[in-house]
Design an enzyme around this catalytic site. Structure first.
Site, mmCIF file in Angstrom:
data_model
loop_
_atom_site.group_PDB
_atom_site.id
_atom_site.type_symbol
_atom_site.label_atom_id
_atom_site.label_comp_id
_atom_site.label_asym_id
_atom_site.label_seq_id
_atom_site.Cartn_x
_atom_site.Cartn_y
_atom_site.Cartn_z
ATOM 1 N N VAL A 74 0.800 -1.224 0.000
ATOM 2 C CA VAL A 74 0.000 0.000 0.000
ATOM 3 C C VAL A 74 0.834 1.278 0.000
ATOM 4 O O VAL A 74 0.270 2.368 -0.115
ATOM 5 C CB VAL A 74 -0.969 0.022 1.194
ATOM 6 C CG1 VAL A 74 -2.034 -1.045 1.046
ATOM 7 C CG2 VAL A 74 -0.232 -0.123 2.511
ATOM 8 N N TYR A 75 2.134 1.188 0.136
ATOM 9 C CA TYR A 75 2.931 2.414 0.159
ATOM 10 C C TYR A 75 2.864 3.106 -1.190
ATOM 11 O O TYR A 75 3.197 2.522 -2.230
ATOM 12 C CB TYR A 75 4.389 2.112 0.514
ATOM 13 C CG TYR A 75 4.625 1.651 1.936
ATOM 14 C CD1 TYR A 75 3.645 1.767 2.919
ATOM 15 C CD2 TYR A 75 5.848 1.101 2.303
ATOM 16 C CE1 TYR A 75 3.869 1.349 4.219
ATOM 17 C CE2 TYR A 75 6.082 0.680 3.608
ATOM 18 C CZ TYR A 75 5.092 0.799 4.562
ATOM 19 O OH TYR A 75 5.321 0.377 5.850
ATOM 20 N N SER A 76 2.408 4.351 -1.163
ATOM 21 C CA SER A 76 2.225 5.141 -2.388
ATOM 22 C C SER A 76 1.392 4.380 -3.414
ATOM 23 O O SER A 76 1.646 4.437 -4.622
ATOM 24 C CB SER A 76 3.568 5.551 -2.999
ATOM 25 O OG SER A 76 4.257 6.440 -2.156
ATOM 26 N N GLY A 101 1.271 1.325 -4.181
ATOM 27 C CA GLY A 101 2.011 0.315 -4.928
ATOM 28 C C GLY A 101 3.240 0.847 -5.633
ATOM 29 O O GLY A 101 4.095 0.067 -6.073
#
Length: 321
Positions: free
Chosen positions: A59-61, A63
């Site tokens: 989920v960071y940025s 993907g």
């Protein structure tokens, strides 16, 4: 740089882990995230400093963190010379079998890799039977898509339960715990840290510098991340008044030793038993500075001085039902 094994896995990691939440130009997170070329430069300098352990999440940025990290690795280093960790939970289905099988494929595709070294459950899932989660994760290890499993931010009794169920069913246990731990937040020292030591689980704490509150003389900073990172505000600013004296003692200790505040905060964590703290990689200099903390030895008097003002905190990280 020093290196350590992740629990019983046999996987060797650098004692500083590069946190990759900042990778991936993201409107959701704000102007403090990094573009692809900036990401490549940070990874390059991390490798030059001997850092081989990189932590990201699906989920960071949205993907993009996985995509940017994967491209940097392909450009800079043979795959088998780095340890790549990613996470699952903050997605549709959380830790259900279907979600785990879907999300590992997405992470591997974005990273451009055939396998993950470490797959971490981002939180404890109250909606999925533990047995379903653990069996699905074990299947990833058996298939070769994942080398080892880790967990993050939960209550110690939950982690203990999952480890025992895995053991009793012959499934793959967790070899690392990514818990919330720093001089401003020490609640896991009550149960989680001793439990991990008992089970030979590596401690890879996140937010070791309290989102910068332990790295600068002033609590506030005129930076894009300080202005826009609402996650950090929620974790730390509610206890600002009781925690400022600790940050001040970090500064006093750093001035006396002729090192930086960040290095004092990290040296304390190393001496408390952290294996590989996850240092946010918004700038390459932060990782290089973190590597220098390994050579700092605090005296028992230093440790007592840093710890003395601490007061109990509400749990931050582990989720309530």
């Amino acid at each position: 740089m020093e290196y350590v094994k992740l629990g019983d896995s046999g996987i060797e990691v650098s004692r500083v882990c590069a946190g990759c939440m900042s990778f991936g130009a993201s409107q959701a997170l704000g102007a403090w995230t990094l573009g692809q070329e900036e990401t490549i430069e940070v990874v390059r300098r991390a490798l030059d400093a001997g850092i081989t352990f990189f932590d990201t999440a699906n989920v960071y940025s949205g993907g993009l963190s996985e995509e940017y990290l994967g491209r940097a690795v392909r450009d800079l280093v043979p795959r088998d010379q780095v340890v790549i960790a990613s996470k699952v939970y903050n997605n549709e289905g959380k830790l259900s079998r279907a979600a785990i099988q879907r999300e590992i494929e997405g992470s591997l595709r974005r990273l451009g890799m055939d396998y993950l070294d470490l797959y971490i459950i981002h939180r404890y899932d109250y909606t999925t039977p533990v047995e379903e989660t653990l069996e699905a994760l074990h299947g990833l290890v058996i298939s070769g898509k994942v080398r080892a499993l880790g967990a993050s931010a939960m209550y110690a009794y939950q982690f203990h339960t999952m480890q025992i169920i895995a053991r009793d069913n012959g499934w793959t246990p967790f070899v690392s715990m990514q818990n919330h731990w720093n001089l401003l937040y020490r609640e896991d020292e009550r149960e989680m840290v001793p439990l991990c030591r008992q089970m030979n689980v590596a401690l890879t704490p996140y937010s070791p510098l309290a989102a910068g509150r332990l790295s600068r003389p002033d609590w506030e900073a005129d930076t894009p991340r300080f202005r826009q990172d609402q996650f950090a505000v929620g974790k730390y600013d509610g206890t600002r008044e009781q925690d400022i004296p600790i940050a001040q003692r970090v500064r006093e200790t750093a001035d006396r030793l002729g090192v930086t505040m960040s290095q004092v905060a990290l040296a304390w964590l190393f001496q408390k038993g952290a294996d590989s703290p996850i240092v946010g990689a918004t700038r390459a200099e932060y990782l290089e500075e973190a590597a220098g903390a390994l050579s700092i030895r605090l005296t028992p008097e230093d440790v007592a001085f840093l710890e003395e003002p601490y007061l109990p905190h509400k749990v931050v990280g582990a989720l309530l039902p």
